[in-house]
Structures are given as structure tokens and as C-alpha cells.
Scaffold this motif. Structure first.
Motif, PDB file in Angstrom:
ATOM      1  N   MET A 185      19.699  43.981 -36.297  1.00 36.58           N
ATOM      2  CA  MET A 185      19.255  43.413 -37.573  1.00 36.58           C
ATOM      3  C   MET A 185      18.262  42.278 -37.325  1.00 36.58           C
ATOM      4  O   MET A 185      18.463  41.446 -36.435  1.00 36.58           O
ATOM      5  N   VAL A 186      17.192  42.236 -38.121  1.00 36.94           N
ATOM      6  CA  VAL A 186      16.180  41.189 -38.005  1.00 36.94           C
ATOM      7  C   VAL A 186      16.656  39.958 -38.767  1.00 36.94           C
ATOM      8  O   VAL A 186      17.091  40.063 -39.932  1.00 36.94           O
ATOM      9  N   LEU A 236      21.016  36.933 -29.361  1.00 31.23           N
ATOM     10  CA  LEU A 236      19.783  37.285 -30.055  1.00 31.23           C
ATOM     11  C   LEU A 236      18.746  37.743 -29.040  1.00 31.23           C
ATOM     12  O   LEU A 236      18.819  37.386 -27.853  1.00 31.23           O
ATOM     13  N   SER A 286      12.900  34.617 -40.906  1.00 26.72           N
ATOM     14  CA  SER A 286      11.971  33.824 -40.095  1.00 26.72           C
ATOM     15  C   SER A 286      12.479  32.394 -39.990  1.00 26.72           C
ATOM     16  O   SER A 286      13.335  31.959 -40.771  1.00 26.72           O
ATOM     17  N   TYR A 307      18.189  29.254 -32.829  1.00 29.46           N
ATOM     18  CA  TYR A 307      17.817  30.607 -32.425  1.00 29.46           C
ATOM     19  C   TYR A 307      17.687  30.716 -30.904  1.00 29.46           C
ATOM     20  O   TYR A 307      18.184  31.662 -30.280  1.00 29.46           O
ATOM     21  N   ALA A 351       6.915  37.740 -32.042  1.00 30.28           N
ATOM     22  CA  ALA A 351       7.657  38.709 -32.844  1.00 30.28           C
ATOM     23  C   ALA A 351       8.841  38.010 -33.505  1.00 30.28           C
ATOM     24  O   ALA A 351       9.040  36.811 -33.389  1.00 30.28           O
ATOM     25  N   ASP A 352       9.683  38.808 -34.202  1.00 32.14           N
ATOM     26  CA  ASP A 352      10.820  38.238 -34.911  1.00 32.14           C
ATOM     27  C   ASP A 352      12.020  38.085 -33.974  1.00 32.14           C
ATOM     28  O   ASP A 352      12.020  38.550 -32.833  1.00 32.14           O
ATOM     29  N   PHE A 353      13.071  37.428 -34.508  1.00 35.12           N
ATOM     30  CA  PHE A 353      14.355  37.352 -33.819  1.00 35.12           C
ATOM     31  C   PHE A 353      15.261  38.408 -34.416  1.00 35.12           C
ATOM     32  O   PHE A 353      15.298  38.609 -35.637  1.00 35.12           O
ATOM     33  N   ARG A 354      16.018  39.085 -33.554  1.00 38.23           N
ATOM     34  CA  ARG A 354      16.950  40.085 -34.048  1.00 38.23           C
ATOM     35  C   ARG A 354      18.236  40.032 -33.223  1.00 38.23           C
ATOM     36  O   ARG A 354      18.257  39.532 -32.092  1.00 38.23           O
ATOM     37  N   SER A 370      14.347  38.160 -28.606  1.00 40.17           N
ATOM     38  CA  SER A 370      13.071  37.736 -29.183  1.00 40.17           C
ATOM     39  C   SER A 370      11.958  38.079 -28.214  1.00 40.17           C
ATOM     40  O   SER A 370      12.142  38.036 -26.995  1.00 40.17           O
TER      41      SER A 370
END
Length: 482
Positions: free
Chosen positions: A37-38, A69, A41, A60, A75-78, A71
Motif C-alpha cells: 500500500m502507498v 517501509l 505523501s 518514514y 518515488a513514494d513510500f509504501r 522507498s
């Protein structure tokens, strides 16, 4: 998704980074945030929870470091996807095999035993949590530039000064320049052995004595002689005969609340040992790690004879926390220089961060109150465990009413040849850790004794085990540790 409401009470609440990271970790473990899951932000999370972007980024990144997590730059964290080990069988608990290796090393990583009657430390919930947390916060305020180097070979100077002051209150006059900080009191003993002794040298130890000391001496190649420990000190007739027959270079003793017997030298016993050391020119190595647990004053050999004849070893595992691993030795300045070189050869300097933390704990105004509470809890534990031993018809070597340990054995051991070592192996199967006396004996003799930590030995199931063992047939097994 709102994961938490920030608590901004700086005195009571954790930091906002801790709160954000904790909320995210709980959501992941409860699967409200599922693998892949993303996450929102950084800016969105900050707006939703009313915190700064710095706070969110730090939280994060902390979870990335923990593997919770994932990363990529830009890009995003997921939520991280956990990999399953191919062909890995489900974990099952297997009772460990008792032996000196388990007692001296593996046990520290073994959390499967529910009743730790044989361990050598205070229960975790007895520790001075407030003082330790305050010390760590103080440490967090120290600029990195002040701790970036290896530190002084002798150790953190303010702590050495504090130790010198405290020892002065016990009549031991010495300066910070005579104190060497080490990685625990056990390393201090190792440094003394490596500096003073050579393979083939003769030494005397108490019988029984601190189990780790026997391992240190075995690795050094010296010849070890046991001298019976008495409630007053050591057996002087045995030691006198020994030093006449062999060129004994050093005698190792624990003055107060001895590990494993709990006994403390009397003043007369201390004077007679020091007089013998002067007559026969041997060094006395005084292990004194439990003095802070005493209820009343007791002899301190280094104060009575000075550092010309006595090497003094102590540490903070009993009074602060074992995991801090800070100990020290005190001796003449000439010998201290040699010990410092040995320390540097073994592992360079000791951990200044831990030394600073211990210093802050000791300087905190709550530490004295905490130690008074520990001594009172141990006194009560001694009363409770001694009563259980009397009801179970145990022979008790000494009743110090203080410190961690009692040395005792059943007056009605099971029939057969199993011995304390075999009985300890049976106890492990029942989730009970016992420390048989053979592991503390330089000759490995098994005479039925056990070391009991009173802080862990009040459980009724422990004493039911002994009563049941006395009625049951005993299995054949090793009679001594060789």
C-alpha cells in the motif's frame, strides 16, 4: 486516513517523531496498512495530522530502516512486502541442553525459560526506568563532535572522578588517574589476568567462585587452586598450606555478597587474608560488584591495604543495568598503565557513550532512592525464599538478607547418581532455570548445591518441582562437570 492525534505535552509525551512512527508501525502490524500500500505523501501526512514535514520524513525514514517501509529516490513510500523463507519449518520450542556453554553464553539470548531462578541479574521491571530514560535524554543532547572519537584509553574522565569520590566515602583514597574503565567488570578481570599472569603461573580462587572467572583463567593457561569459601572469608589453613607449597602469584576473592554463596568477609577474615598476602607477597584481586546492594558496611580490602597489594574490580551491572556494560579496575599507577595497554590491545577504548549514560544515572538525584528501594525489595525476597527453603527442607549456606544470591541444597536429594547437574537438566524441561554448583567449582565437583537468585526464586512452582524431585526416582547422569 488519520492514524493518531498528536500529544504535544513535552514533559509527558514521546516526541512527535516517536508518536508518528509508532502509529504507523501499529497500523502496519494490525494490517490497516497492508503490504504494497502507498502511504500519503510527506506533505499530505503532515497536513492531516498537524505536524511538520520534518517530523513525517523522520518517521518514514525510521520505518524504512526497520524494514517496514520501502522507498526509492523521487518515488513514494509504501508498506514493505515481507519475504517468506522457502521451506522454512515452523518454529518450535526445544528445551536447551544445559551445560557450561549455555550457562555462560547461550542463556543470555534464551527467553524461553519462565522461571529464571539461576540467573545473575535483577528483574527488568526493577530497574530505574525514569533515571535511565533521563540519562539517555541527556546523552542525546551531547554534540556529536564531543563523542566522535574513540575516547580516552582510561575511559570517560568525569565518571572516573565520580568513582574516585564514591570510593573515598568507603575509605579508599585514590585519584581518577588510578581508575581504568572497562567493558564490564568481567573484562576488568580479564585485563588483570592478562596483565599480571603468564601461562603456568599459580593462582588461588574461592571454592565456589564466580563462574566466568574460571573460564578466564582457563583461557589464560594458569594453574588454578581452589580454597574453600567460608562465611567469614576464605579457609586460612588451606590457603596457608597452598602458598607454602606453590608460588601463588594472585588470590581472587569477592569481599561482599559473594557470587554464588552470598557470603561477606568479616573484618577479622579480611585482615588475616591481607596479612597472609603481605607475608607471602601475592596480589589480592578484589571483585566487589555487589557493594551497592549491602544493607550495612563491610570490609573493603583495597581501603585496608592500599593498591600496592590489592587490585580492585567493580562495575555497574547490579546497580545501574547489565546491558550498559561498564566496569572498572583500580590499582597502582604503574600497574594501571600496563592494564591500559592490555585494554587497548584487546579492543581499543571502552564505550564512552555508555560511560556517559552511567555517569548521568549516578549523578541523578533519584538514584539513591532507587537503590534503597532495591535493597529493601531484595531483603523481602530473601525472607520469602529462605522461608520456602526451610519448608522444602533445604540446607542454606548463609543468610545474608541482602544481595542477589543464596547458596543452598536439599537435605533429601533424589536417590541415584543424577546430581545437581542432572536435576538442572530436568528442571529445564519444566521451564525452570537452575544454576548447579558444579559450574562454580574449580574442580567441577557436584555436591548438590545450587545458586538461587532471590529476585526470581519466589515462584511456588519452583519449590513444587524440588519437592516432587525428592519423591521421584532420579535418573542416572553426570556427577560432576569435567
Amino acid at each position: 486516513m488519520i492514524l493518531f492525534e498528536p500529544d504535544r505535552d513535552r514533559k509527558r509525551a514521546p516526541s512527535l517523531v516517536d508518536q508518528a512512527a509508532g502509529a504507523l508501525e501499529r497500523a502496519i502490524r494490525e494490517r490497516r496498512l497492508r503490504p504494497g500500500m502507498v502511504l500519503p505523501s510527506v506533505r499530505q501526512f503532515a497536513r492531516d495530522h498537524g505536524v511538520s514535514t520534518f517530523t513525517v520524513m523522520a518517521a518514514y525514514n525510521r520505518l524504512v530502516a526497520q524494514g517496514l517501509l520501502q522507498s526509492r529516490p523521487g518515488a513514494d513510500f509504501r508498506v514493505a512486502r515481507r519475504r517468506r523463507a522457502v521451506g522454512a519449518p515452523p518454529a518450535t520450542w526445544v528445551p536447551p541442553r544445559i551445560g557450561p556453554t549455555w550457562l555462560l553464553s547461550d542463556v543470555f539470548a534464551d527467553h524461553s525459560i519462565s522461571i529464571k531462578a539461576g540467573c545473575g541479574w535483577l528483574p527488568p521491571d526493577w530497574h530505574n526506568e525514569a533515571g535511565l530514560q533521563h540519562a539517555l535524554r541527556q546523552l542525546g543532547r551531547v554534540p556529536v563532535s564531543q563523542m566522535a572519537s574513540y575516547g580516552h584509553p582510561l575511559g570517560y574522565h568525569p565518571l572516573r572522578e565520580h568513582i574516585a569520590h564514591r570510593l573515598g566515602e568507603h575509605g579508599l583514597e585514590a585519584g581518577a588517574g588510578q581508575i581504568l574503565l572497562t567493558h564490564g567488570a568481567t573484562q576488568a578481570l580479564d585485563i588483570v589476568v592478562r596483565t599480571l599472569l603468564r601461562p603456568g603461573d599459580h593462582v588461588a580462587v574461592e571454592q565456589p567462585c564466580y563462574a566466568n572467572l574460571l573460564q578466564i583463567l582457563a583461557l589464560s593457561g594458569v594453574v588454578v587452586h581452589g580454597v574453600p569459601r567460608t562465611p567469614e572469608g576464605v579457609c586460612e589453613q588451606t590457603l596457608e598450606r597452598l602458598v607454602r607449597e606453590h608460588p601463588v602469584r594472585a588470590v581472587f576473592v569477592t569481599t561482599v555478597l559473594q557470587n554464588p554463596t552470598g557470603a561477606t568477609f568479616t573484618m577479622a577474615g579480611a585482615f588475616r587474608l591481607l596479612q597472609m598476602a603481605e607475608r607471602h607477597a601475592f596480589v589480592v584481586v578484589e571483585d566487589d560488584v555487589s557493594r551497592d546492594l549491602l544493607l550495612e558496611p563491610a570490609p573493603l580490602l583495597a581501603a585496608l591495604a592500599g593498591t600496592g597489594r590489592v587490585v580492585y574490580v567493580s562495575g555497574f551491572a547490579k546497580s545501574v543495568m547489565p546491558s550498559m556494560r561498564v566496569g572498572y579496575l583500580l590499582c597502582s599507577e604503574e600497574l594501571l598503565g600496563q592494564c591500559a595497554r592490555t585494554k587497548m590491545s584487546l579492543g581499543l577504548t571502552s564505550a564512552e557513550m555508555m560511560e556517559r549514560a552511567v555517569y548521568h544515572v549516578l549523578r541523578d538525584g533519584r538514584h539513591g532512592t532507587y537503590m534503597r528501594g532495591v535493597r529493601e525489595r531484595l531483603r523481602q525476597a530473601h525472607d520469602q525464599v529462605c522461608e520456602a527453603m526451610v519448608q522444602s527442607d533445604f540446607e542454606i549456606y548463609a543468610e545474608p538478607g541482602a544481595g542477589l544470591f543464596l547458596w543452598a541444597r536439599s537435605r533429601h536429594p533424589p536417590s541415584g547418581t543424577e546430581g545437581a547437574v542432572g536435576l538442572a537438566a530436568r528442571a529445564l524441561e519444566a521451564g525452570i532455570w537452575l544454576a548447579p554448583g558444579a559450574y562454580f567449582d574449580p574442580e567441577g565437583r557436584d555436591e548438590g548445591w545450587f545458586r538461587f537468585n532471590v529476585a526470581y526464586s519466589g515462584h511456588p512452582r519452583l519449590w513444587r518441582f524440588f519437592r516432587d524431585a525428592a519423591r521421584a526416582p532420579r535418573r542416572a547422569g553426570p556427577q560432576a562437570l569435567r
